[in-house]
Design a protein around this motif. Sequence first.
Motif, PDB file in Angstrom:
ATOM      1  N   THR A 139      -0.263   9.952   1.100  1.00 13.86           N
ATOM      2  CA  THR A 139      -0.622   8.691   0.462  1.00 13.86           C
ATOM      3  C   THR A 139      -1.562   7.908   1.369  1.00 13.86           C
ATOM      4  O   THR A 139      -1.538   8.078   2.596  1.00 13.86           O
ATOM      5  CB  THR A 139       0.631   7.832   0.165  1.00 13.86           C
ATOM      6  OG1 THR A 139       0.217   6.571  -0.380  1.00 13.86           O
ATOM      7  CG2 THR A 139       1.429   7.588   1.423  1.00 13.86           C
ATOM      8  N   GLU A 140      -2.382   7.062   0.749  1.00  9.58           N
ATOM      9  CA  GLU A 140      -3.285   6.208   1.532  1.00  9.58           C
ATOM     10  C   GLU A 140      -2.560   4.984   2.086  1.00  9.58           C
ATOM     11  O   GLU A 140      -3.140   4.230   2.871  1.00  9.58           O
ATOM     12  CB  GLU A 140      -4.468   5.764   0.668  1.00  9.58           C
ATOM     13  CG  GLU A 140      -5.396   6.908   0.270  1.00  9.58           C
ATOM     14  CD  GLU A 140      -6.545   6.448  -0.588  1.00  9.58           C
ATOM     15  OE1 GLU A 140      -7.608   6.078  -0.030  1.00  9.58           O
ATOM     16  OE2 GLU A 140      -6.391   6.436  -1.826  1.00  9.58           O
ATOM     17  N   MET A 141      -1.330   4.791   1.706  1.00 15.06           N
ATOM     18  CA  MET A 141      -0.588   3.611   2.152  1.00 15.06           C
ATOM     19  C   MET A 141       0.031   3.885   3.532  1.00 15.06           C
ATOM     20  O   MET A 141       1.202   4.217   3.658  1.00 15.06           O
ATOM     21  CB  MET A 141       0.484   3.249   1.122  1.00 15.06           C
ATOM     22  CG  MET A 141      -0.094   2.876  -0.230  1.00 15.06           C
ATOM     23  SD  MET A 141       1.146   2.287  -1.411  1.00 15.06           S
ATOM     24  CE  MET A 141       1.646   0.725  -0.661  1.00 15.06           C
ATOM     25  N   PRO A 202       5.266   2.226  -4.559  1.00 13.01           N
ATOM     26  CA  PRO A 202       6.278   1.465  -3.809  1.00 13.01           C
ATOM     27  C   PRO A 202       5.844   0.029  -3.530  1.00 13.01           C
ATOM     28  O   PRO A 202       4.654  -0.272  -3.399  1.00 13.01           O
ATOM     29  CB  PRO A 202       6.397   2.255  -2.512  1.00 13.01           C
ATOM     30  CG  PRO A 202       5.010   2.809  -2.296  1.00 13.01           C
ATOM     31  CD  PRO A 202       4.479   3.110  -3.667  1.00 13.01           C
ATOM     32  N   SER A 203       6.814  -0.831  -3.467  1.00 15.73           N
ATOM     33  CA  SER A 203       6.538  -2.197  -3.037  1.00 15.73           C
ATOM     34  C   SER A 203       6.531  -2.244  -1.521  1.00 15.73           C
ATOM     35  O   SER A 203       6.971  -1.306  -0.855  1.00 15.73           O
ATOM     36  CB  SER A 203       7.609  -3.147  -3.589  1.00 15.73           C
ATOM     37  OG  SER A 203       8.863  -2.858  -2.981  1.00 15.73           O
ATOM     38  N   TYR A 208       8.608   3.580   2.319  1.00 19.15           N
ATOM     39  CA  TYR A 208       8.623   5.002   1.951  1.00 19.15           C
ATOM     40  C   TYR A 208       9.988   5.448   1.399  1.00 19.15           C
ATOM     41  O   TYR A 208      10.211   6.648   1.193  1.00 19.15           O
ATOM     42  CB  TYR A 208       8.296   5.848   3.186  1.00 19.15           C
ATOM     43  CG  TYR A 208       6.924   5.536   3.775  1.00 19.15           C
ATOM     44  CD1 TYR A 208       5.767   6.038   3.202  1.00 19.15           C
ATOM     45  CD2 TYR A 208       6.816   4.739   4.906  1.00 19.15           C
ATOM     46  CE1 TYR A 208       4.523   5.765   3.743  1.00 19.15           C
ATOM     47  CE2 TYR A 208       5.572   4.452   5.457  1.00 19.15           C
ATOM     48  CZ  TYR A 208       4.432   4.954   4.874  1.00 19.15           C
ATOM     49  OH  TYR A 208       3.192   4.666   5.398  1.00 19.15           O
ATOM     50  N   SER A 209      10.846   4.464   1.132  1.00 17.41           N
ATOM     51  CA  SER A 209      12.225   4.812   0.762  1.00 17.41           C
ATOM     52  C   SER A 209      12.303   5.641  -0.511  1.00 17.41           C
ATOM     53  O   SER A 209      13.141   6.545  -0.624  1.00 17.41           O
ATOM     54  CB  SER A 209      13.068   3.542   0.613  1.00 17.41           C
ATOM     55  OG  SER A 209      12.536   2.735  -0.433  1.00 17.41           O
ATOM     56  N   SER A 240       8.409   1.692   8.174  1.00 24.67           N
ATOM     57  CA  SER A 240       7.926   0.908   7.038  1.00 24.67           C
ATOM     58  C   SER A 240       6.405   0.894   7.054  1.00 24.67           C
ATOM     59  O   SER A 240       5.768   1.440   7.972  1.00 24.67           O
ATOM     60  CB  SER A 240       8.472  -0.526   7.108  1.00 24.67           C
ATOM     61  OG  SER A 240       7.914  -1.190   8.234  1.00 24.67           O
ATOM     62  N   PHE A 241       5.803   0.228   6.065  1.00 24.06           N
ATOM     63  CA  PHE A 241       4.343   0.164   6.025  1.00 24.06           C
ATOM     64  C   PHE A 241       3.771  -0.630   7.206  1.00 24.06           C
ATOM     65  O   PHE A 241       2.644  -0.394   7.633  1.00 24.06           O
ATOM     66  CB  PHE A 241       3.880  -0.483   4.715  1.00 24.06           C
ATOM     67  CG  PHE A 241       4.161   0.356   3.498  1.00 24.06           C
ATOM     68  CD1 PHE A 241       4.039   1.740   3.533  1.00 24.06           C
ATOM     69  CD2 PHE A 241       4.572  -0.240   2.307  1.00 24.06           C
ATOM     70  CE1 PHE A 241       4.298   2.518   2.409  1.00 24.06           C
ATOM     71  CE2 PHE A 241       4.826   0.536   1.173  1.00 24.06           C
ATOM     72  CZ  PHE A 241       4.699   1.917   1.220  1.00 24.06           C
ATOM     73  N   SER A 242       4.538  -1.566   7.724  1.00 23.16           N
ATOM     74  CA  SER A 242       4.041  -2.389   8.834  1.00 23.16           C
ATOM     75  C   SER A 242       4.477  -1.860  10.203  1.00 23.16           C
ATOM     76  O   SER A 242       4.136  -2.449  11.234  1.00 23.16           O
ATOM     77  CB  SER A 242       4.505  -3.840   8.681  1.00 23.16           C
ATOM     78  OG  SER A 242       5.926  -3.905   8.707  1.00 23.16           O
TER      79      SER A 242
END
Length: 284
Positions: A139-141, A202-203, A208-209, A240-242
């Motif tokens: 994913t790009e996220m 995902p929010s 990535y849950s 997490s994303f951060s």
Amino acid sequence: MKRLSILLLILFVGACSNDENASNEAETGEESLDTETVESDEISELEKENESLKQELAQKEKEEAKKAESDSDGENSSESEESVNEEENEATEDTDAENETAAEENTLQEFTDAEKQEMNQLFYDWAVERAEIGGMAVTEMYFTHGAAGYGDWYAVTPDGEVQAQDLDNPGFDHFDIHAIGGVAFYQPESGDIGADKNAPFPSTAEGYSRLAQPDTNVHKYMLADNGVVYELIGKKENISFSSGFGEYNDDGSRGEYVPDVAFEVSGDQDAQKEWQRILGMYQK
């Protein structure tokens, strides 16, 4: 009797004549000897003087030769010093030119948002193929965050801080390295490898849950403008994303919200080569 007297007279006169001749010859011999001795002495003196002159001349020639050699060495030394000075000056000029060139090459290029999106899309397309080979999804996220202030976001790497989001506090020029984009590899919960088109979007809070399988690793790849791919690996439950990113204060000063973990240089050599190839297409 008369004849005897005449005979005696003749003998007497002859004897006297012989004595005189002998005396004359003796005197002549002495004079000749004396002359030869004088001439021999004079020749000896002349030879001595001649030898002395030769020695003086030889000494003068040696001194002149030595002086000439000294002058020649002095000239050679002077020429050598001039040559060395010229070489040093040329070396200095070359070094200055190299430094100027290096400074020009090190001038940071600020890419547009469109260029960043294109570069990231090219790498993502390559990553999809790699994920399919490895039985993973991509994913790009790789980075996003929730509500925050106005400070720049950044990551920490072995090469220094990397600006991940430019909010102009402290701004682009404050950082030596900048992120162009990134992707994240994971074991898909959906079972779809590669692009994972059926995965739920995902929010930020979910991270990535719902994407990754339980107890599996997520691999974040951050693509930097120095041509390096940096990687952060963490368990799905802990990343997490951060994760791996921090934020400066609103005034551009170092804030308390620092990265919780540092990125490392990725050991994926294929990814490194591909990113350098893509970046080279956009570098001026």
